[in-house]
Design a protein around this motif. Structure first.
Motif, mmCIF file in Angstrom:
data_model
loop_
_atom_site.group_PDB
_atom_site.id
_atom_site.type_symbol
_atom_site.label_atom_id
_atom_site.label_comp_id
_atom_site.label_asym_id
_atom_site.label_seq_id
_atom_site.Cartn_x
_atom_site.Cartn_y
_atom_site.Cartn_z
ATOM 1 N N GLN A 49 1.068 -1.213 -0.092
ATOM 2 C CA GLN A 49 -0.058 -0.056 0.135
ATOM 3 C C GLN A 49 0.791 1.346 -0.041
ATOM 4 O O GLN A 49 2.185 1.149 0.398
ATOM 5 C CB GLN A 49 -0.911 -0.158 1.039
ATOM 6 C CG GLN A 49 -1.994 -1.292 1.161
ATOM 7 C CD GLN A 49 -2.993 -0.970 2.291
ATOM 8 O OE1 GLN A 49 -2.587 -1.079 3.605
ATOM 9 N NE2 GLN A 49 -4.220 -0.990 2.056
ATOM 10 N N THR A 50 0.422 2.398 -0.466
ATOM 11 C CA THR A 50 1.237 3.548 -0.802
ATOM 12 C C THR A 50 1.707 3.903 0.490
ATOM 13 O O THR A 50 2.920 4.545 0.781
ATOM 14 C CB THR A 50 0.335 4.621 -1.182
ATOM 15 O OG1 THR A 50 -0.346 4.311 -2.445
ATOM 16 C CG2 THR A 50 1.040 5.828 -1.523
ATOM 17 N N ARG A 51 0.862 3.814 1.791
ATOM 18 C CA ARG A 51 1.273 4.330 3.176
ATOM 19 C C ARG A 51 2.667 3.433 3.664
ATOM 20 O O ARG A 51 3.523 4.060 4.228
ATOM 21 C CB ARG A 51 0.552 4.345 4.058
ATOM 22 C CG ARG A 51 -0.274 3.009 4.380
ATOM 23 C CD ARG A 51 -1.275 3.108 5.656
ATOM 24 N NE ARG A 51 -1.754 1.931 6.044
ATOM 25 C CZ ARG A 51 -2.837 1.598 5.372
ATOM 26 N NH1 ARG A 51 -3.677 2.092 4.619
ATOM 27 N NH2 ARG A 51 -3.341 0.231 5.871
ATOM 28 N N GLU A 52 2.765 2.420 3.053
ATOM 29 C CA GLU A 52 3.767 1.501 3.556
ATOM 30 C C GLU A 52 4.967 2.058 2.549
ATOM 31 O O GLU A 52 6.255 1.818 3.234
ATOM 32 C CB GLU A 52 3.338 -0.170 3.058
ATOM 33 C CG GLU A 52 2.183 -0.399 4.176
ATOM 34 C CD GLU A 52 1.940 -1.917 3.604
ATOM 35 O OE1 GLU A 52 1.693 -2.897 4.567
ATOM 36 O OE2 GLU A 52 1.688 -2.200 2.469
ATOM 37 N N ILE A 53 4.898 2.216 1.281
ATOM 38 C CA ILE A 53 5.998 2.790 0.577
ATOM 39 C C ILE A 53 6.545 4.056 1.155
ATOM 40 O O ILE A 53 7.613 3.940 1.315
ATOM 41 C CB ILE A 53 5.553 2.751 -0.844
ATOM 42 C CG1 ILE A 53 5.078 1.485 -1.536
ATOM 43 C CG2 ILE A 53 6.682 3.527 -1.609
ATOM 44 C CD1 ILE A 53 4.512 1.684 -2.866
ATOM 45 N N PHE A 54 5.489 4.970 1.664
ATOM 46 C CA PHE A 54 5.903 6.193 2.076
ATOM 47 C C PHE A 54 6.675 6.069 3.470
ATOM 48 O O PHE A 54 7.792 6.591 3.760
ATOM 49 C CB PHE A 54 4.945 7.240 2.417
ATOM 50 C CG PHE A 54 4.293 7.748 1.420
ATOM 51 C CD1 PHE A 54 5.050 8.022 -0.066
ATOM 52 C CD2 PHE A 54 2.835 7.927 0.910
ATOM 53 C CE1 PHE A 54 4.392 8.249 -0.989
ATOM 54 C CE2 PHE A 54 2.310 8.732 0.037
ATOM 55 C CZ PHE A 54 3.150 8.800 -1.246
ATOM 56 N N ALA A 55 6.213 4.931 4.234
ATOM 57 C CA ALA A 55 7.237 4.809 5.480
ATOM 58 C C ALA A 55 8.272 4.219 5.350
ATOM 59 O O ALA A 55 9.195 4.578 6.133
ATOM 60 C CB ALA A 55 6.242 3.813 6.438
ATOM 61 N N ARG A 56 8.606 3.357 4.397
ATOM 62 C CA ARG A 56 9.796 2.881 3.917
ATOM 63 C C ARG A 56 10.686 3.848 3.462
ATOM 64 O O ARG A 56 11.870 3.866 4.008
ATOM 65 C CB ARG A 56 9.490 1.613 2.808
ATOM 66 C CG ARG A 56 10.876 1.199 2.581
ATOM 67 C CD ARG A 56 10.942 0.386 1.469
ATOM 68 N NE ARG A 56 10.259 -1.071 1.811
ATOM 69 C CZ ARG A 56 10.040 -2.154 0.886
ATOM 70 N NH1 ARG A 56 10.822 -2.167 -0.083
ATOM 71 N NH2 ARG A 56 9.695 -3.205 1.386
ATOM 72 N N ILE A 57 10.546 4.686 2.687
ATOM 73 C CA ILE A 57 11.263 5.819 2.080
ATOM 74 C C ILE A 57 11.684 6.817 3.320
ATOM 75 O O ILE A 57 12.661 7.429 3.252
ATOM 76 C CB ILE A 57 10.378 6.677 1.105
ATOM 77 C CG1 ILE A 57 10.189 5.641 -0.081
ATOM 78 C CG2 ILE A 57 11.267 7.787 0.726
ATOM 79 C CD1 ILE A 57 9.538 6.405 -1.144
#
Length: 227
Positions: free
Chosen positions: A53-61
């Motif tokens: 999910q996009t929020r997971e990608i943002f958290a990783r970045i």
């Protein structure tokens, strides 16, 4: 699906099943992130994020680069992607014809907001075909991968989850439908799907995969007849 449980409801995801939207959103997201971070390092961080999910990608970045996103970033990104989808998104080739050939009630359950799903149905000329409800992430507290959206669709239609057949492209959505006790067809024909994704879906328990929408009516017919 349990024996003697005939299929009574077809449920489709929206993005990547009805409209080819994910590739547009992904390209703009990458372009925007590349303006903030070194491209080579960003590519390494983004590797393997398909299906997240996009929020997971943002958290990783955010965790990798050690700094928060600029103020207003998420709203600007949302607005730009919204505008791009309105102007550029196209239906998945053959989806309307395929769904018109299937003699089952149809619902749509998507992690997008219901307003966006309604727009997608208009773009695909499927508004009248979807006769058992449109369910977006704003209808439940827990969207996919939780089963809540699919269970809501089944409950609203008055159909046992075991009698629902779902068309999904993502591992997140497939997991949601399988957890709900539904049978899943994995669709691999959207532009953003990587070559290895079929095996990912198979490992989750998706036994039926298609690459073109013109395969869908015949497969649905076979599954219906096999009960």
């Amino acid at each position: 699906m349990a024996p003697n449980a005939p299929i009574e409801l077809l449920i489709c995801d929206c993005d990547g099943v009805l409209i080819d939207s994910e590739i547009i959103a992904e390209r703009y997201l990458y372009k925007t992130l590349a303006e903030l971070y070194p491209v080579a390092e960003l590519e390494r961080v983004m590797a393997g994020t398909f299906g997240l999910q996009t929020r997971e990608i943002f958290a990783r970045i955010e965790a990798h680069f050690g700094k928060p996103f600029p103020e207003g970033f998420f709203q600007r990104l949302h607005d730009q992607v919204h505008d791009l989808l309105r102007s550029e998104v196209q239906p998945i080739p053959g989806v309307r014809d395929a769904l018109m050939r299937i003699d089952l009630p149809l619902a749509v359950a998507s992690n997008s907001q219901s307003e966006s799903v309604a727009f997608a149905l208009q773009r695909c000329d499927l508004v009248e075909r979807v006769n058992r409800g449109v369910f977006g992430a704003d209808h439940v507290e827990r969207p996919k991968p939780a089963p809540d959206l699919y269970l809501l669709a089944a409950r609203t239609a008055g159909v046992d989850p075991r009698q629902c057949l779902v068309v999904e492209d993502s591992s997140t959505g497939a997991s949601a439908a399988l957890t709900a006790g539904m049978q899943v067809i994995g669709f691999l024909g959207a532009s953003h799907i990587p070559p290895e994704h079929g095996e990912t879906l198979r490992r989750l328990g998706v036994h039926h995969l298609i690459r073109h929408m013109d395969e869908l009516p015949e497969l649905v017919g076979r599954l219906h007849a096999a009960v």
